[in-house]
Design a protein around this motif. Structure first.
Motif, PDB file in Angstrom:
ATOM      1  N   ARG A 143       0.889  -1.141  -0.001  1.00  0.00           N
ATOM      2  CA  ARG A 143       0.098   0.123  -0.138  1.00  0.00           C
ATOM      3  C   ARG A 143       0.905   1.264  -0.101  1.00  0.00           C
ATOM      4  O   ARG A 143       0.661   2.241  -0.848  1.00  0.00           O
ATOM      5  CB  ARG A 143      -0.973   0.066   1.185  1.00  0.00           C
ATOM      6  CG  ARG A 143      -1.822   1.398   1.320  1.00  0.00           C
ATOM      7  CD  ARG A 143      -2.519   1.537   0.122  1.00  0.00           C
ATOM      8  NE  ARG A 143      -3.929   0.559  -0.126  1.00  0.00           N
ATOM      9  CZ  ARG A 143      -4.719   0.491  -0.981  1.00  0.00           C
ATOM     10  NH1 ARG A 143      -4.486   1.590  -2.083  1.00  0.00           N
ATOM     11  NH2 ARG A 143      -5.490  -0.187  -1.119  1.00  0.00           N
ATOM     12  N   ARG A 151      -0.032   2.433 -12.467  1.00  0.00           N
ATOM     13  CA  ARG A 151      -1.259   2.217 -12.217  1.00  0.00           C
ATOM     14  C   ARG A 151      -1.928   1.623 -13.435  1.00  0.00           C
ATOM     15  O   ARG A 151      -2.817   0.845 -13.464  1.00  0.00           O
ATOM     16  CB  ARG A 151      -1.942   3.450 -11.646  1.00  0.00           C
ATOM     17  CG  ARG A 151      -1.288   3.703 -10.108  1.00  0.00           C
ATOM     18  CD  ARG A 151      -1.995   5.125  -9.732  1.00  0.00           C
ATOM     19  NE  ARG A 151      -1.450   5.274  -8.392  1.00  0.00           N
ATOM     20  CZ  ARG A 151      -2.101   5.160  -7.114  1.00  0.00           C
ATOM     21  NH1 ARG A 151      -3.251   4.627  -7.161  1.00  0.00           N
ATOM     22  NH2 ARG A 151      -1.496   5.313  -6.135  1.00  0.00           N
ATOM     23  N   TRP A 195       2.368   1.936  -3.442  1.00  0.00           N
ATOM     24  CA  TRP A 195       1.305   2.049  -4.137  1.00  0.00           C
ATOM     25  C   TRP A 195       0.948   3.601  -4.416  1.00  0.00           C
ATOM     26  O   TRP A 195       0.575   3.989  -5.465  1.00  0.00           O
ATOM     27  CB  TRP A 195      -0.059   1.131  -3.960  1.00  0.00           C
ATOM     28  CG  TRP A 195      -1.074   1.295  -4.884  1.00  0.00           C
ATOM     29  CD1 TRP A 195      -2.288   1.699  -4.633  1.00  0.00           C
ATOM     30  CD2 TRP A 195      -1.108   0.984  -6.245  1.00  0.00           C
ATOM     31  NE1 TRP A 195      -3.167   1.800  -5.825  1.00  0.00           N
ATOM     32  CE2 TRP A 195      -2.388   1.348  -6.640  1.00  0.00           C
ATOM     33  CE3 TRP A 195      -0.159   0.321  -7.195  1.00  0.00           C
ATOM     34  CZ2 TRP A 195      -2.930   0.991  -8.118  1.00  0.00           C
ATOM     35  CZ3 TRP A 195      -0.854  -0.020  -8.335  1.00  0.00           C
ATOM     36  CH2 TRP A 195      -1.999   0.387  -9.087  1.00  0.00           C
ATOM     37  N   GLU A 196       0.985   4.064  -3.045  1.00  0.00           N
ATOM     38  CA  GLU A 196       0.629   5.444  -2.893  1.00  0.00           C
ATOM     39  C   GLU A 196       1.955   6.387  -3.647  1.00  0.00           C
ATOM     40  O   GLU A 196       1.624   7.416  -4.103  1.00  0.00           O
ATOM     41  CB  GLU A 196       0.729   5.935  -1.468  1.00  0.00           C
ATOM     42  CG  GLU A 196      -0.385   5.124  -0.858  1.00  0.00           C
ATOM     43  CD  GLU A 196      -1.816   5.534  -1.305  1.00  0.00           C
ATOM     44  OE1 GLU A 196      -2.245   6.605  -1.843  1.00  0.00           O
ATOM     45  OE2 GLU A 196      -2.580   4.569  -1.511  1.00  0.00           O
ATOM     46  N   ARG A 197       2.862   5.745  -3.956  1.00  0.00           N
ATOM     47  CA  ARG A 197       3.859   6.364  -4.736  1.00  0.00           C
ATOM     48  C   ARG A 197       4.153   5.981  -6.132  1.00  0.00           C
ATOM     49  O   ARG A 197       5.197   6.776  -6.862  1.00  0.00           O
ATOM     50  CB  ARG A 197       5.317   6.278  -4.018  1.00  0.00           C
ATOM     51  CG  ARG A 197       5.696   6.851  -2.451  1.00  0.00           C
ATOM     52  CD  ARG A 197       6.985   6.422  -1.776  1.00  0.00           C
ATOM     53  NE  ARG A 197       7.407   5.136  -2.007  1.00  0.00           N
ATOM     54  CZ  ARG A 197       7.024   4.120  -1.236  1.00  0.00           C
ATOM     55  NH1 ARG A 197       6.484   4.258   0.016  1.00  0.00           N
ATOM     56  NH2 ARG A 197       7.764   3.031  -1.231  1.00  0.00           N
TER      57      ARG A 197
END
Length: 166
Positions: free
Chosen positions: A82, A93, A85-87
């Motif tokens: 997570r 994506r 994924w935020e970076r």
């Protein structure tokens, strides 16, 4: 002549490969590499079955190759995944949102942005994985050895360093 090839040198080579591959971080102190992958890739299943890995880095500018061995852990759907994924970029994506899994045959050649894909970010996240590799061994290649006048490369073990002696 005496020189030293250590994990920091190998990771410096690895960092230059970031733009060309999926390596996302390399930490000399912890001897850890982090790669991003599609969770549906064959390599993810293979690592989950057997955590022993070998990673090959190539620096085309200096013609230096380093082979690293270690153990890997796959993170998907957890806190580490997570946070990563935020970076990730919008391109990553998009790649994870594509319905076709890596290696899956397509009916015809298509532009990346024309492939069928989910519009749900949660689905794309489910397809995202981190492969964390703890490096246990480094083997420099012959070209590196020649560049620094090596006649014998001696593994120094736990500190992942190589003394180059002539």
């Amino acid at each position: 002549m005496s020189g030293r090839f250590d994990v920091a040198d190998a990771l410096a080579v690895a960092r230059r490969a970031i733009a060309e591959g999926q390596l996302r971080s390399a930490e000399a102190r912890s001897r850890r590499l982090e790669f991003h992958s599609d969770a549906r890739a064959d390599k993810v299943r293979e690592i989950e079955r057997d955590s022993r890995v070998s990673v090959l880095f190539w620096d085309p500018v200096d013609a230096i190759e380093a082979r690293l061995a270690g153990t890997a852990v796959v993170h998907r759907g957890d806190k580490a995944a997570r946070a990563a994924w935020e970076r990730v970029s919008s391109l990553w994506r998009m790649a994870c949102a594509v319905d076709a899994a890596p290696g899956e045959a397509l009916d015809a050649a298509q532009r990346f942005d024309a492939l069928a894909a989910s519009t749900d970010d949660a689905v794309a996240f489910e397809r995202f994985a981190i492969i964390a590799v703890d490096v246990t061994d480094i083997e420099p290649n012959a070209a590196l050895a020649e560049q620094i006048g090596e006649h014998a490369v001696q593994d120094r073990g736990a500190d992942l360093a190589f003394d180059i002696v002539t």
